[in-house]
Design an enzyme around this catalytic site. Structure first.
Site, mmCIF file in Angstrom:
data_model
loop_
_atom_site.group_PDB
_atom_site.id
_atom_site.type_symbol
_atom_site.label_atom_id
_atom_site.label_comp_id
_atom_site.label_asym_id
_atom_site.label_seq_id
_atom_site.Cartn_x
_atom_site.Cartn_y
_atom_site.Cartn_z
ATOM 1 N N ILE A 133 -3.080 -0.152 -1.261
ATOM 2 C CA ILE A 133 -4.578 0.226 -1.625
ATOM 3 C C ILE A 133 -4.228 1.165 -2.772
ATOM 4 O O ILE A 133 -3.395 2.144 -2.553
ATOM 5 C CB ILE A 133 -5.240 0.755 -0.347
ATOM 6 C CG1 ILE A 133 -6.795 0.927 -1.058
ATOM 7 C CG2 ILE A 133 -4.681 1.836 0.356
ATOM 8 C CD1 ILE A 133 -7.731 1.375 0.369
ATOM 9 N N SER A 134 -4.940 1.018 -3.989
ATOM 10 C CA SER A 134 -4.761 2.030 -5.116
ATOM 11 C C SER A 134 -5.491 3.246 -4.836
ATOM 12 O O SER A 134 -6.317 3.508 -3.837
ATOM 13 C CB SER A 134 -5.272 1.390 -6.184
ATOM 14 O OG SER A 134 -4.666 0.204 -6.409
#
Ligand code: SAM
Length: 216
Positions: free
Chosen positions: A60-61
């Protein structure tokens, strides 16, 4: 843990000082419960200033990167958006709050399923998630007014250029497998005008117009 407070701190300390100033975007970040998109074991780190593992070798960025890409899309609320790389579905949720309809493609079925279930539980009704090779886009519902690619490509996949609407905006990390430049590409009179935003590091875009066969 007081996640609401962590969300407020994330916006105040990580987003605003780095130039994320669109009120609607900041409100979306205050609203979406990021802790629900990360594995239970990482919930305490959900609002920290770095990407987190979500399983299957994917991430997940970092919140700032999600916000920067969103701001580069210049959404007004009326757009049909194509997202390539659903991952956890967090960016999808942010896009859903700021646009009319989001189509999101993920190549790993287990991630797509998890994101689909979570987004539906959270009440997002303007999102559709597909399993497939997003480097080929999603022709069926094209053209799209906005396209966001959340994995690093060697170059802009030609099908995505075709499926971008006239006057449309695409945001995509382009470079080699280890580091990329975030590119904003606008389609004007059939031509693509590119602008570099900043350096970034994303997991690779795998697929026919990605790094197929070279990684994985
Ligand atoms: N935006 C996501 C989030 O908020 O969790 C993070 C996305 S993660 C950095 C990149 C995702 O792109 C991974 O889930 C990966 O499986 C996916 N991906 C890579 N190549 C793809 C392709 N050709 N088509 C669709 N998804 C792809």
């Amino acid at each position: 843990m007081d996640y609401k407070k962590l969300r407020e701190e994330m916006v105040k300390k990580q987003l605003i000082p780095r130039g994320i100033n669109d009120r609607k975007i900041l409100d979306a970040f205050l609203k979406v419960e990021r802790e629900r998109f990360v594995p239970l074991s990482s919930r305490r780190d959900a609002y920290r200033d770095f990407p987190l593992s979500i399983g299957e070798g994917q991430t997940i960025s970092q919140p700032y990167m999600v916000a920067l890409m969103t701001q580069c899309l210049e959404l007004t609320g009326s757009e049909k958006v194509l997202e390539i790389g659903t991952g956890s579905g967090y960016q999808t949720a942010i896009l859903a709050l700021l646009s009319r309809q989001v189509y999101s493609v993920e190549r790993i079925p287990s991630l797509a399923e998890r994101a689909k279930k979570l987004l539906s539980e959270m009440g997002y009704s303007n999102v559709r998630i597909f399993v497939g090779d997003g480097s080929m886009g999603l022709k069926e519902y094209s053209p799209y007014e906005r396209i966001l690619v959340t994995a690093g490509a060697g170059d802009i996949p030609p099908p995505l250029i075709e499926q971008l609407d006239e006057e449309g905006i695409m945001v995509i990390p382009v470079g080699d497998v280890y580091s990329q430049e975030l590119i904003v590409a606008k389609k004007q009179k059939g031509k693509i005008l590119k602008r570099k935003v900043e350096r970034c590091v994303f997991v690779p875009l795998i697929g026919k117009y990605g790094w197929e066969g070279r990684i994985d």
